[in-house]
Motif scaffolding. Structure first.
Motif, mmCIF file in Angstrom:
data_model
loop_
_atom_site.group_PDB
_atom_site.id
_atom_site.type_symbol
_atom_site.label_atom_id
_atom_site.label_comp_id
_atom_site.label_asym_id
_atom_site.label_seq_id
_atom_site.Cartn_x
_atom_site.Cartn_y
_atom_site.Cartn_z
ATOM 1 N N SER A 78 24.518 17.176 40.939
ATOM 2 C CA SER A 78 24.701 18.548 41.649
ATOM 3 C C SER A 78 23.894 18.967 42.787
ATOM 4 O O SER A 78 23.996 19.518 43.498
ATOM 5 C CB SER A 78 24.851 19.486 40.480
ATOM 6 O OG SER A 78 23.676 19.696 39.921
ATOM 7 N N GLU A 79 22.606 18.061 42.729
ATOM 8 C CA GLU A 79 21.634 18.314 43.510
ATOM 9 C C GLU A 79 21.687 17.520 44.842
ATOM 10 O O GLU A 79 21.107 17.811 45.958
ATOM 11 C CB GLU A 79 20.163 18.045 42.966
ATOM 12 C CG GLU A 79 19.804 19.232 41.787
ATOM 13 C CD GLU A 79 18.511 18.914 41.147
ATOM 14 O OE1 GLU A 79 18.126 17.773 41.264
ATOM 15 O OE2 GLU A 79 18.262 19.855 40.514
ATOM 16 N N CYS A 80 22.719 16.575 44.920
ATOM 17 C CA CYS A 80 22.520 15.719 46.139
ATOM 18 C C CYS A 80 23.319 16.495 47.152
ATOM 19 O O CYS A 80 22.761 16.593 48.399
ATOM 20 C CB CYS A 80 23.315 14.415 45.616
ATOM 21 S SG CYS A 80 22.499 13.198 44.773
ATOM 22 N N PRO A 81 24.508 17.409 47.113
ATOM 23 C CA PRO A 81 24.930 17.989 48.002
ATOM 24 C C PRO A 81 24.123 18.869 48.840
ATOM 25 O O PRO A 81 23.989 18.725 50.100
ATOM 26 C CB PRO A 81 26.317 18.845 47.632
ATOM 27 C CG PRO A 81 26.590 17.838 46.251
ATOM 28 C CD PRO A 81 25.240 17.335 45.832
ATOM 29 N N PRO A 82 23.418 19.777 48.145
ATOM 30 C CA PRO A 82 22.620 20.679 48.895
ATOM 31 C C PRO A 82 21.347 20.066 49.653
ATOM 32 O O PRO A 82 20.560 20.425 50.352
ATOM 33 C CB PRO A 82 21.913 21.637 47.756
ATOM 34 C CG PRO A 82 22.464 21.118 46.403
ATOM 35 C CD PRO A 82 23.415 20.261 46.753
ATOM 36 N N THR A 83 20.925 18.900 48.870
ATOM 37 C CA THR A 83 19.529 18.289 49.296
ATOM 38 C C THR A 83 19.839 17.376 50.467
ATOM 39 O O THR A 83 19.165 17.401 51.347
ATOM 40 C CB THR A 83 18.903 17.423 48.052
ATOM 41 O OG1 THR A 83 18.635 18.247 47.154
ATOM 42 C CG2 THR A 83 17.554 17.047 48.566
ATOM 43 N N PHE A 84 20.931 16.790 50.273
ATOM 44 C CA PHE A 84 21.178 15.534 51.413
ATOM 45 C C PHE A 84 22.379 15.839 52.382
ATOM 46 O O PHE A 84 22.797 15.085 53.101
ATOM 47 C CB PHE A 84 21.496 14.435 50.801
ATOM 48 C CG PHE A 84 20.042 13.618 49.792
ATOM 49 C CD1 PHE A 84 18.849 13.487 50.714
ATOM 50 C CD2 PHE A 84 20.067 13.971 48.505
ATOM 51 C CE1 PHE A 84 17.684 12.999 49.942
ATOM 52 C CE2 PHE A 84 18.824 13.692 47.907
ATOM 53 C CZ PHE A 84 17.649 13.292 48.548
ATOM 54 N N GLY A 85 23.229 16.942 51.839
ATOM 55 C CA GLY A 85 24.372 17.316 52.676
ATOM 56 C C GLY A 85 25.533 16.088 52.468
ATOM 57 O O GLY A 85 26.301 16.140 53.391
ATOM 58 N N VAL A 86 25.755 15.544 51.163
ATOM 59 C CA VAL A 86 26.753 14.834 51.056
ATOM 60 C C VAL A 86 27.776 15.702 50.293
ATOM 61 O O VAL A 86 27.664 16.591 49.986
ATOM 62 C CB VAL A 86 26.418 13.728 50.445
ATOM 63 C CG1 VAL A 86 25.244 12.713 50.914
ATOM 64 C CG2 VAL A 86 25.582 13.919 48.806
ATOM 65 N N PRO A 87 29.037 15.068 50.513
ATOM 66 C CA PRO A 87 30.147 16.087 49.692
ATOM 67 C C PRO A 87 29.983 16.026 48.579
ATOM 68 O O PRO A 87 29.436 15.186 47.683
ATOM 69 C CB PRO A 87 31.572 14.982 50.324
ATOM 70 C CG PRO A 87 30.848 14.278 51.604
ATOM 71 C CD PRO A 87 29.773 14.112 51.402
#
Length: 268
Positions: A78-87
């Motif tokens: 869940s932290e990957c989209p806000p941190t790295f902008g991935v879908p």
């Protein structure tokens, strides 16, 4: 199987200890975790390299686990989209028992060795994707079954466990075994084992995202600007990259919506 995570604590009569004695004991055990992770670096390298290669070719990363392990996977994903902008569906965390189990334990959910694959089917997992099983014990049926079936369908498999060997390792192309020893509180794998898995997940997802080009220098140039703190951080990044003032940087960030786009548009 002799599970180190289930061995008796080396501390006795902890219910008779003072608060500072309890805290000191927990802290002393926690110090062992990064050393155990260090020993597993060669395994982590192999897993991260393989996952990065598949994700750069369009694949996705899935985590499956039960209890604490499952929750840690959900958090990392869940932290990957806000941190790295991935879908939001590029990294997916699935916990035995469904999302309800994130907050409330679902009895015996981890004992079903068929359910993980059924859960993964909702995402149309395929041979381009990667599946990492999370289980402190290395024996959780939900995870073992999911990895077994995924591997038969050509999915790259890995695991992060806190014992040596076991059925989950046998089902993993790239196993990671972080052995930090018995818990301070006998069998409480939310403690050292959970910390070990969290550290490895941090390393895995961050390394993969860097290798996917989601970081420039040492900055998260694709992070989502979802609050004032992140907008301010992004503004500072644009200021530093373009050597311009605050107001101009803030205007560019507002116009383009991300640090990367603001910088690239200005430099082009």
């Amino acid at each position: 199987m002799n599970r180190i995570t289930e061995q008796e604590s080396k501390y006795h009569n902890i219910d008779q200890m003072s608060v500072i004695e309890i805290l000191t004991g927990i802290n002393n055990e926690d110090k062992l975790v990064p050393l155990a992770v260090e020993k597993a670096l060669p395994q982590i390298e192999k897993l991260a390299s393989a996952v990065a290669e598949r994700m750069n070719n369009g694949g996705r990363l899935f985590y499956i686990g039960a209890g604490t392990s499952g929750r840690l996977g959900v958090v990392d994903a869940s932290e990957c989209p806000p941190t790295f902008g991935v879908p939001f569906d590029k990294v997916v965390g699935i916990i035995a028992g469904g999302d309800t189990a994130i907050r409330r334990a679902v009895e015996f959910a981890e004992d079903d060795d068929q359910q993980a694959w059924l859960d993964l089917q909702e995402y149309d997992i395929n041979e381009k994707d990667c599946l990492v099983g999370l289980a402190a014990s290395g024996t959780t049926p939900y995870v073992v079954g999911g990895l077994n079936t995924a591997r038969k369908h050509g999915v790259l498999t890995g695991c992060i466990i806190c014992n040596e060997g076991g059925p989950i390792v046998a089902e993993s192309d790239f196993p990671v075994e972080v052995v930090a020893g018995p818990e301070f509180l006998t069998g409480s794998t939310r403690m050292k084992s959970g910390t070990a898995q969290k550290l490895v997940l941090n390393m895995l997802s961050t390394t993969v995202m860097i290798k996917m080009g989601k970081v420039k220098g040492n900055r998260m140039v694709d992070m989502q600007l979802t609050n004032h703190k992140l907008v301010d951080r992004g503004t500072q990044m644009v200021m530093a990259e373009l050597n311009i003032g605050h107001d101009e940087a803030a205007g560019l960030l507002s116009k383009y919506g991300s640090v990367r786009k603001a910088v690239e548009a200005t430099k082009s």
